[in-house]
Design a protein around this motif. Structure first.
Motif, PDB file in Angstrom:
ATOM      1  N   ALA A 596       0.833  -1.215   0.000  1.00 50.92           N
ATOM      2  CA  ALA A 596       0.000   0.000   0.000  1.00 50.92           C
ATOM      3  C   ALA A 596       0.862   1.256   0.000  1.00 50.92           C
ATOM      4  O   ALA A 596       0.547   2.235  -0.678  1.00 50.92           O
ATOM      5  CB  ALA A 596      -0.930  -0.017   1.202  1.00 50.92           C
ATOM      6  N   GLY A 597       1.957   1.197   0.738  1.00 50.95           N
ATOM      7  CA  GLY A 597       2.835   2.350   0.843  1.00 50.95           C
ATOM      8  C   GLY A 597       3.556   2.706  -0.447  1.00 50.95           C
ATOM      9  O   GLY A 597       4.177   3.767  -0.543  1.00 50.95           O
ATOM     10  N   PHE A 598       3.500   1.816  -1.419  1.00 46.22           N
ATOM     11  CA  PHE A 598       4.214   2.072  -2.672  1.00 46.22           C
ATOM     12  C   PHE A 598       3.309   2.540  -3.812  1.00 46.22           C
ATOM     13  O   PHE A 598       3.775   2.817  -4.908  1.00 46.22           O
ATOM     14  CB  PHE A 598       4.983   0.819  -3.119  1.00 46.22           C
ATOM     15  N   ILE A 599       1.992   2.567  -3.526  1.00 49.35           N
ATOM     16  CA  ILE A 599       1.095   2.998  -4.597  1.00 49.35           C
ATOM     17  C   ILE A 599       1.228   4.508  -4.780  1.00 49.35           C
ATOM     18  O   ILE A 599       1.064   5.273  -3.841  1.00 49.35           O
ATOM     19  CB  ILE A 599      -0.377   2.638  -4.274  1.00 49.35           C
ATOM     20  N   GLU A 600       1.566   4.903  -5.995  1.00 49.07           N
ATOM     21  CA  GLU A 600       1.775   6.328  -6.232  1.00 49.07           C
ATOM     22  C   GLU A 600       0.483   7.009  -6.696  1.00 49.07           C
ATOM     23  O   GLU A 600      -0.564   6.361  -6.783  1.00 49.07           O
ATOM     24  CB  GLU A 600       2.903   6.514  -7.249  1.00 49.07           C
ATOM     25  N   GLU A 601       0.597   8.284  -6.985  1.00 39.84           N
ATOM     26  CA  GLU A 601      -0.617   9.054  -7.278  1.00 39.84           C
ATOM     27  C   GLU A 601      -1.347   8.587  -8.527  1.00 39.84           C
ATOM     28  O   GLU A 601      -2.547   8.790  -8.665  1.00 39.84           O
ATOM     29  CB  GLU A 601      -0.257  10.545  -7.386  1.00 39.84           C
ATOM     30  N   ASP A 602      -0.592   7.958  -9.418  1.00 38.82           N
ATOM     31  CA  ASP A 602      -1.239   7.439 -10.619  1.00 38.82           C
ATOM     32  C   ASP A 602      -1.913   6.091 -10.379  1.00 38.82           C
ATOM     33  O   ASP A 602      -2.359   5.427 -11.308  1.00 38.82           O
ATOM     34  CB  ASP A 602      -0.230   7.332 -11.764  1.00 38.82           C
ATOM     35  N   GLY A 603      -1.965   5.673  -9.098  1.00 31.08           N
ATOM     36  CA  GLY A 603      -2.609   4.399  -8.774  1.00 31.08           C
ATOM     37  C   GLY A 603      -1.751   3.187  -9.097  1.00 31.08           C
ATOM     38  O   GLY A 603      -2.241   2.063  -9.090  1.00 31.08           O
ATOM     39  N   ARG A 604      -0.501   3.441  -9.375  1.00 32.52           N
ATOM     40  CA  ARG A 604       0.366   2.340  -9.794  1.00 32.52           C
ATOM     41  C   ARG A 604       1.585   2.230  -8.901  1.00 32.52           C
ATOM     42  O   ARG A 604       1.987   3.197  -8.256  1.00 32.52           O
ATOM     43  CB  ARG A 604       0.794   2.551 -11.261  1.00 32.52           C
ATOM     44  N   ILE A 605       2.161   1.043  -8.886  1.00 40.04           N
ATOM     45  CA  ILE A 605       3.419   0.839  -8.173  1.00 40.04           C
ATOM     46  C   ILE A 605       4.542   0.828  -9.201  1.00 40.04           C
ATOM     47  O   ILE A 605       4.486   0.086 -10.174  1.00 40.04           O
ATOM     48  CB  ILE A 605       3.401  -0.487  -7.380  1.00 40.04           C
ATOM     49  N   HIS A 606       5.537   1.690  -8.956  1.00 40.35           N
ATOM     50  CA  HIS A 606       6.688   1.737  -9.854  1.00 40.35           C
ATOM     51  C   HIS A 606       7.893   1.151  -9.127  1.00 40.35           C
ATOM     52  O   HIS A 606       8.730   1.887  -8.610  1.00 40.35           O
ATOM     53  CB  HIS A 606       6.960   3.181 -10.286  1.00 40.35           C
ATOM     54  N   GLY A 607       7.946  -0.159  -9.077  1.00 43.00           N
ATOM     55  CA  GLY A 607       9.062  -0.812  -8.382  1.00 43.00           C
ATOM     56  C   GLY A 607      10.329  -0.701  -9.197  1.00 43.00           C
ATOM     57  O   GLY A 607      10.319  -0.316 -10.359  1.00 43.00           O
TER      58      GLY A 607
END
Length: 878
Positions: A596-607
DNA sequence: GTTTTCACG
DNA sequence: ACGTACGTGAAAACC
C-alpha cells in the motif's frame, strides 16, 4: 601520569579474531575476517589507552626453546586453516603500513617476548597493557602490568581486564601462583601435561593454600583430597616439568627497544590503501584527516558563471567522450559534473541563471553532441535525457558488474580501485562525519568533489572496462544484452503496475480480524500473552513451557521455522495456529500494508528492477519486491487479485515451462533427458520411471513428486543432505535416489562433474552467453565452503543461462511491441514469467509476440515451451 | 545492525 | 566431524 606501553600477542589476537568474526572475503576472494577483527580490537585499545608505545609480537613457526626440551608434547595443536594462514602475512603488511612495530624471535614464543618487554616497560616506569586471548599471560600481571583479553561476540568487542586484584578475585591465586595452578591442571591447547587427576578445581585449592607446587609437595601429606594428594606425590616430576613449560621467560634477548615502538603516523596513505583493498568500509572514516590530500583535485573546477558555462559547452561538438554525473538532491538536479579530458573536470551547480531546467537542456545537448557519454547507471539517468541515446551511453556500473558480479556496489571508488589502479576518496570520506553533522552534506566543496570524482572516474574507465569485457568474452553480453535490457527495464519501471488500493485495504482488514482471533486463541492455549513472532519467546514456550519434543537448531536457541513446526503439527494442533498466525501476519505486514505504501498518485506501483545485484545474472526487484508476491496458498493468491490491468486492458502472462531443466538437457547433451523432452513427456514422471525403474504409466504420485524434488536438487547442485531435508528421508535414501538418477542420466552426471572441475580450474563458471560468476569458495580449505562452491558451480551456469535467455526475450518482446506500434507494455518480470498489460484489441498480437520471442530467445537442443494466459488480474492470468 | 523467518523463482 | 540444498528482498524482534 605514566606513559603507556601496549603489547599485543599477534597470533593469539589474530586467531581470536578469525574465530570471532564470521568468515568473509573481499571481492577478490581474499579472506579478511581475521584482519578485520584484529584491527577492530587494535583501534579500540588505542582509542581507550592512547599509548605512547605499541608493539605486536608474533611467534616464529619453529620449535621454541621451552618446547624443544619436551618435544614429545608438541604436535597436538591443529594446523592453521588456509583461510587464516593467508591472512597472517597480510596482517603483518597492514601493521607495517600503520607504522606499528612488530617483532618475532626465533626460538622463543610471543609470550616470552611479551613477558620480557612488559618487564622492561615496567622497569622504565611505564604503564603496561598486554593484549592477548591467552590466559597464560595472566602470570605477567603486576602493579603496573595489566592483561587485557578481548572477546568478540555478536560483532562487538568487549575486553576483560586483569590486574593483580582481578586475577586474585577471579582465580583465587596471585598471578605468580597462576603458573603453579597451570602446572598442576595442565593445558592441552598449550601442550602442558599437568598432573593427571588434578583439574582446575583441585589445582586452585592446592595452590591457594600452599602457594607453589614445591611447597605443596613438601606438605603433600596435609592435602585433604585423597585423589589430589596421591596424584601430586606420584607425578611431582610432571608438575615440575609443566611448571617449566608454563613459565613465561621474561629475559629473552629481544631485538626491539621500547623506544623503537613509538606509535605515530598510523593513519597514512599506505594504510588507507590497504584498508580499501580489504574493503573495510567502516574503517575508512578513521583516515579522514589524510583523505583531503589528493592529486586530481587540482584539476577539478566549480563553474558557477553562466557565461563560462555557455562558453564551455559551445566547444562540446569537438568532444569524443564525456564522463557525466548528475548530482541529485531530493530527486531534483542540484548540479552536474562533466569530465571532457584528463585535466578538465567541471562541476556546475544550480545557481542563478543556471537552473535545473537549463542543466537538463545542456545535458541533452552534451549527449547529442558527444560521441560517447559514460555514466554509472543508464537506467537512473534516463529520465533526464530526451534526446536519442542509441549506442551513446556507456554504463560503467553494468560493465563492472559483469566483470565481477559478487560485489555489493559499483561506485566510482570501486571502479577506480579495480580497473584504474588508483584510489579516490569514497562517499564516506568526502562527506566524513555526515551522520553526526548533516551540514557536511550541503557543503559545496564536498558536493563538487564527490560529483567530480564520479565524472572523472567514469571518463577514465571506458577503455579499461571495455578492454576487459573484450578479453573476457563478455562484450557481446554487455552490448547486445545488458545495455538494451536496461532500456527495457527503464520502460517497465516508468510504466509501473496498477494496484487497487481499496481492495488491498479490505484484504488487510480481513487479515487483521483473522490475526486478532488467532492471537486470542494462541494466548489462551499458552496461558499468557507473548510476542508470537519472536522465535526466542515462541521457542521458549513451545519447547520448555509446553514441553514439545524438538531440540536446538540455531546458534541462539530453538529453531521454530516452518519445517520444524510442520512436523509437530499432526500431534499438536496448537502449532498449526502458530503457523497460520505466521502466514497471516506475513501477508498483512509485507503485502497488504507493505505494498500500500508504494502505490503512487497514478494508482500504480513503480518498483525498481535492479540489474547489478545478483551473482548469477538474474534481475532483482526492490521497493517493493514484486518478484515474491504470494502464489502458493489461496489466501496468499488474494494479493495477486489486486494487481490489475488499467481500463481497456487485460493481462497477458507468459511463463517458461521448466526452463532450467531444459537448459540442463541442452548443456549436458544427455540423451535420455533430451529424448524425454522431445517426446513431450511429463519430465518428472519420466524421471520417476527411469529412477525407480517402473513403466511410465505405473509411476505413483509419490514417485513423481520425489522425482520432481530430485530434479530440483540437480539444478541446485545436488547433495544428499539437502535432498534428504527436502523430502524428510534419510541421507542414505537420498543418496540412493541421486545415484539412481545419475545412472539414468549419465550425461548429466558428466556435465555436473565437468562444471565443477572447470570452475575449479578457472575460478569461475560460465553461462551459454559468456556470463561469468567467480567462485572463490572452491579454493577454500573449509569443507563446508568448498562444498558450497561446488554446488554453486553446478547451479550458476544453469540459473545464469536461464537469466540470459529471459533477458534476450524481454529485449525482443519490448522491441516487437514497439515495432508493431502496440501500446501494450511489459509490466513485470518474475525470472521465468513476463506480465504484459495488453490493450484488448492487441491481445492476440501480444500473445504471439510473447510466445514467439520467448521460444526463440535461444536455440537449444530441446525446444523452449511457453505457457501463455489472459486474465483480468494477475491471479487469473497466471 | 544482526538474526530469523518466509514470500517468490 | 563438519552442517547445506541455488538465487533473491522485506519485516519483526532483539541487541
Amino acid at each position: 601520569m605514566r606513559d603507556k606501553l601496549v603489547l599485543i600477542d599477534g597470533h593469539s589476537i589474530l586467531n581470536r579474531a578469525f574465530y570471532g568474526v564470521p568468515d568473509f572475503t573481499n571481492s577478490e576472494g581474499t579472506h579478511t575476517n581475521a584482519i578485520f577483527g584484529f584491527l577492530n580490537i587494535l583501534f579500540k585499545i588505542i582509542d581507550e589507552e592512547n599509548p605512547k608505545y605499541l608493539c605486536v609480537a608474533f611467534d616464529v613457526h619453529q620449535p621454541t626453546f621451552r618446547h624443544e626440551m619436551y618435544k614429545e608434547y608438541k604436535g597436538t595443536r591443529k594446523p592453521m586453516l588456509p583461510e587464516l594462514k593467508q591472512q597472517v602475512p597480510l596482517m603483518k603488511e597492514m601493521l607495517k603500513a600503520l607504522n606499528i612495530k612488530t617483532t618475532e624471535l626465533a626460538g622463543f614464543e610471543a609470550d616470552d617476548i611479551l613477558g620480557t618487554l612488559s618487564k622492561a616497560g615496567e622497569e622504565q616506569g611505564l604503564e603496561v597493557s598486554v593484549i592477548s586471548g591467552d590466559r597464560d599471560l595472566l602470570q605477567l600481571a603486576t602493579e603496573h602490568v595489566k592483561i587485557r583479553i578481548p572477546k568478540t561476540k555478536k560483532g562487538k568487542t568487549e575486553i576483560e581486564d586483569y590486574n593483580v586484584t582481578q586475577v586474585l578475585e577471579k582465580y583465587s591465586v596471585t598471578p605468580k601462583e597462576f603458573i603453579d595452578v597451570k602446572a598442576l591442571m595442565g593445558d592441552s591447547s598449550d601442550n602442558i601435561p599437568g598432573v593427571p587427576g588434578i583439574g582446575e578445581k583441585g589445582a586452585t585449592t592446592i595452590i591457594s593454600e600452599y602457594g607453589s607446587i614445591e611447597n605443596a609437595f613438601e606438605h603433600a601429606d596435609d592435602i585433604k583430597n585423597k585423589r589430589n594428594r596421591e596424584a601430586l606425590k606420584e607425578h611431582f616430576d610432571m608438575a615440575q616439568m609443566s611448571k617449566t613449560l608454563a613459565t613465561i621467560n621474561t629475559s629473552v634477548p629481544v631485538e626491539v627497544k621500547i623506544s623503537d615502538c613509538v606509535l605515530e603516523d598510523m593513519f597514512n596513505k599506505e594504510a588507507l590503501a590497504m584498508v580499501k583493498k580489504f574493503e573495510f568500509k567502516s574503517m575508512i572514516s578513521k583516515f579522514d584527516s589524510i583523505s583531503t590530500e589528493n592529486t586530481f583535485e587540482e584539476n577539478f573546477k566549480i563553474m558557477e558563471d553562466f557565461g563560462e558555462v555557455e562558453n564551455l559547452l559551445s566547444e562540446i561538438q569537438k568532444l569524443k567522450k564525456v564522463g557525466l554525473f548528475i548530482d541529485l538532491n531530493n530527486d531534483e538536479i542540484r548540479g552536474i559534473s562533466i569530465t571532457i579530458s584528463d585535466d578538465e573536470t567541471y562541476y556546475i551547480p544550480v545557481s542563478g541563471f543556471i537552473t535545473g531546467e537549463y542543466l537538463k537542456e545542456k545535458l541533452n545537448y552534451i549527449v547529442s553532441n558527444a560521441v560517447e557519454v559514460s555514466v554509472n547507471d543508464i537506467k537512473s539517468n534516463l529520465r533526464f535525457v530526451e534526446t536519442e541515446t542509441e549506442n551513446k551511453l556507456f554504463d560503467a556500473g553494468i560493465a563492472a558488474y559483469l566483470l565481477n558480479p559478487l560485489k555489493s556496489t559499483y561506485e566510482y571508488d570501486d571502479i577506480a580501485r579495480d580497473y584504474l589502479e588508483f584510489e579516490v576518496p569514497a562517499y564516506d570520506e568526502i562527506f566524513a562525519n555526515y551522520k553526526k553533522d548533516k551540514s557536511v552534506l550541503e557543503n559545496i566543496d564536498n558536493i563538487s568533489k564527490y560529483a567530480s570524482y564520479n565524472s572523472y572516474v567514469l571518463y577514465k574507465s571506458i577503455e579499461p572496462l571495455k578492454e576487459k569485457l573484450e578479453n573476457e568474452g563478455m562484450i557481446d553480453l554487455y552490448e547486445k544484452i545488458e545495455v538494451p535490457l536496461t532500456y527495457a527495464l527503464y520502460d517497465m519501471e516508468k510504466t509501473g503496475i496498477k494496484v487497487e488500493a481499496d481492495s488491498l485495504k479490505e484484504y488487510g482488514d480481513k487479515l487483521a480480524e483473522s490475526i486478532k482471533t488467532l492471537e486470542e486463541e494462541i494466548y489462551k492455549e499458552a496461558g499468557h500473552e507473548f510476542k508470537i513472532n519472536s522465535p526466542k519467546q515462541l521457542g521458549e514456550i513451545l519447547f520448555n513451557e509446553m514441553g514439545l519434543p524438538g531440540g536446538k537448531k540455531t546458534k541462539t536457541g530453538y529453531s521454530t521455522s516452518a519445517d520444524v513446526l510442520e512436523k509437530l503439527k499432526p500431534d499438536y494442533p496448537f502449532v498449526e495456529k502458530i503457523l497460520s498466525y505466521r502466514q497471516v501476519t506475513k501477508l498483512k505486514s509485507t503485502y497488504a500494508d507493505g505494498l500500500a505504501g508504494f502505490i503512487e498518485e497514478d494508482g500504480r506501483i513503480h518498483g525498481k528492477f535492479n540489474q547489478t545485484i545478483t551473482a548469477t545474472g538474474r534481475i532483482s526487484s526492490t521497493d517493493p519486491n514484486l518478484q515474491n508476491i504470494p502464489v502458493r496458498t489461496a489466501l496468499g493468491r488474494e494479493v495477486r487479485k489486486v494487481f490489475v490491468p488499467k481500463e481497456g486492458c487485460v493481462f497477458v502472462d507468459a511463463d517458461y515451462s521448466q526452463i532450467e531443466l531444459r537448459i540442463l538437457a541442452h548443456m549436458s547433451d544427455d540423451e535420455n533427458l533430451i529424448n524425454a523432452y522431445k517426446e513431450a513427456k511429463d519430465i518428472h514422471q519420466s524421471t520417476a520411471s527411469l529412477v525407480f525403474n517402473v513403466p511410465l504409466d505405473e509411476v505413483t504420485k509419490e514417485q513423481r513428486s520425489n522425482a520432481k524434488a530430485v530434479n530440483f536438487g540437480i539444478v541446485y547442485g545436488i547433495s544428499s543432505f539437502g535432498l534428504s531435508q527436502d523430502l524428510s528421508i534419510s541421507r542414505k535414501e537420498a543418496d540412493k535416489y541421486i545415484k539412481d538418477y545419475f545412472v539414468s542420466y549419465p550425461g548429466v552426471k558428466k556435465y555436473l562433474d565437468d562444471a565443477v572441475e572447470s570452475a575449479k580450474e578457472k575460478g569461475y563458471s560460465v553461462t551459454l552467453f559468456g556470463r561469468r560468476r567467480p567462485i572463490p569458495e572452491l579454493k577454500s580449505g573449509n569443507f563446508m565452503q568448498k562444498s558450497f562452491g561446488e554446488r554453486v558451480a553446478m547451479n550458476a551456469p544453469i540459473q545464469g543461462t536461464a537469466a540470459d535467455i529471459m533477458k534476450i526475450a524481454m529485449i525482443n518482446v519490448d522491441k516487437a511491441l514497439k515495432e508493431q506500434n502496440l501500446k501494450s507494455k511489459i509490466v513485470l518480470q518474475v525470472h521465468d514469467e513476463l506480465l504484459v498489460e495488453a490493450y484488448k484489441d492487441e491481445v492476440e498480437q501480444v500473445k504471439q509476440i510473447l510466445v514467439d520471442n520467448m521460444k526463440n530467445a535461444a536455440d537449444l537442443r530441446v525446444a523452449l515451451e511457453v505457457e501463455v494466459e489472459v486474465g483480468n488480474n494477475w491471479n487469473e492470468a497466471h
